[in-house]
Motif scaffolding. Structure first.
Motif, PDB file in Angstrom:
ATOM      1  N   ILE A  74      -0.728   8.936   9.264  1.00  0.00           N
ATOM      2  CA  ILE A  74       0.187   8.331   8.291  1.00  0.00           C
ATOM      3  C   ILE A  74      -0.145   6.849   8.140  1.00  0.00           C
ATOM      4  CG2 ILE A  74       2.578   7.618   7.898  1.00  0.00           C
ATOM      5  CD1 ILE A  74       3.474  10.202   9.272  1.00  0.00           C
ATOM      6  N   THR A  75      -0.363   6.184   9.270  1.00  0.00           N
ATOM      7  CA  THR A  75      -0.648   4.754   9.250  1.00  0.00           C
ATOM      8  C   THR A  75      -1.964   4.462   8.538  1.00  0.00           C
ATOM      9  OG1 THR A  75       0.567   4.522  11.334  1.00  0.00           O
ATOM     10  CG2 THR A  75      -0.858   2.703  10.720  1.00  0.00           C
ATOM     11  N   ARG A  86       7.773   6.955   5.280  1.00  0.00           N
ATOM     12  CA  ARG A  86       6.439   6.700   5.802  1.00  0.00           C
ATOM     13  C   ARG A  86       6.137   5.207   5.897  1.00  0.00           C
ATOM     14  NH1 ARG A  86       3.873  11.986   4.717  1.00  0.00           N
ATOM     15  NH2 ARG A  86       1.746  11.236   5.004  1.00  0.00           N
ATOM     16  N   SER A  99      -2.068  11.450   3.054  1.00  0.00           N
ATOM     17  CA  SER A  99      -0.954  12.267   2.578  1.00  0.00           C
ATOM     18  C   SER A  99      -0.793  13.480   3.485  1.00  0.00           C
ATOM     19  CB  SER A  99      -1.224  12.735   1.152  1.00  0.00           C
ATOM     20  OG  SER A  99      -2.333  13.622   1.130  1.00  0.00           O
ATOM     21  N   ASN A 100       0.287  14.234   3.282  1.00  0.00           N
ATOM     22  CA  ASN A 100       0.470  15.453   4.074  1.00  0.00           C
ATOM     23  C   ASN A 100      -0.688  16.414   3.888  1.00  0.00           C
ATOM     24  OD1 ASN A 100       2.879  14.429   4.929  1.00  0.00           O
ATOM     25  ND2 ASN A 100       4.155  16.036   4.057  1.00  0.00           N
ATOM     26  N   VAL A 105       5.826  15.398  10.405  1.00  0.00           N
ATOM     27  CA  VAL A 105       6.159  14.112   9.796  1.00  0.00           C
ATOM     28  C   VAL A 105       7.660  13.865   9.899  1.00  0.00           C
ATOM     29  CG1 VAL A 105       6.269  12.829   7.621  1.00  0.00           C
ATOM     30  CG2 VAL A 105       4.191  14.074   8.216  1.00  0.00           C
TER      31      VAL A 105
END
Length: 227
Positions: free
Chosen positions: A169-170, A205, A174-175, A193
């Motif tokens: 995420i960092t 996020r 994206s998912n 997430v």
């Protein structure tokens, strides 16, 4: 037919408001419901008009966009999405606005199609994430000696898989990209997430990325420097 996204434009420069108004009004799925020239007016107009999203200039006289964002997101009856608008991506006000709960930021020099994409992204509930800019702002604002031990404790309590998801995420994935990277199913990634956000006590996020840097969990960018 779905109702258009109702947008409030807050900026102390009339030319900027006019430009944003023209861009938003040209889209059939977006509608400008009002304008504001100060932070105080932005809060008042948002309470009156109940927009879905506020385009919020971060630098306004009196009550700035950071404070106005914080006030709006404390509304007990529900708050609009906030997309802060700035001239420079390295503006420290942007970082403070993101910490206050803004869903992303938009550069005033962005193209019209980029602005529309940003508005739609935030309006549908997604964060507008610029990991490199957030990284640079975080590392310049939070020296090592001031890193949050509380946040780091929360991150240390994540499972190994959840920490991996937080790293991705960092890095701005994206998912769908996380699923491809980890060979997990999309629904499984979505669950991870959600658990990461819940355990960190953050809303989205963007807030998770800020937590990763402010805790010292992340120190550089994609692929290197993870502690």
């Amino acid at each position: 037919m779905n109702e258009p996204v109702r947008v409030l434009i807050a900026d102390d420069e009339s030319l900027v408001r006019a430009g944003l108004h023209a861009i938003v009004a040209a889209e059939p799925d977006l509608a400008v419901v009002g304008e504001a020239a100060t932070g105080v007016e932005a809060v008042a107009r948002a309470r009156e008009l109940r927009p879905d999203l506020v385009l919020m200039d971060v630098r306004m006289p009196g009550l700035n966009g950071i404070e106005a964002t914080a006030q709006l997101l404390r509304e007990p009856s529900g708050s609009p999405k906030v997309l802060v608008v700035t001239t420079f991506e390295n503006d420290e006000y942007v970082y403070d606005a993101l910490r206050a709960g803004a869903h992303g930021f938009l550069l005033k020099r962005a193209r019209a199609d980029e602005m529309v994409h940003a508005i739609r992204t935030v309006a549908r509930g997604d964060s507008l994430l610029f990991p490199t800019a957030i990284r640079d702002l975080a590392l310049s604002r939070v020296p090592a000696r001031e890193r949050s031990r509380e946040l780091r404790t929360r991150i240390d309590r994540l499972t190994a898989r959840e920490q991996e998801v937080l790293r991705l995420i960092t890095a701005g994935l994206s998912n769908t990209e996380i699923a491809e990277r980890t060979a997990l199913g999309p629904e499984t990634v979505k669950t991870h997430v959600a658990r990461v956000l819940g355990k960190l006590g953050v809303r989205d996020r963007t807030q998770a990325v800020i937590a990763a840097y402010e805790s010292g969990f992340a120190t550089t960018g994609r692929g290197s420097g993870w502690e």
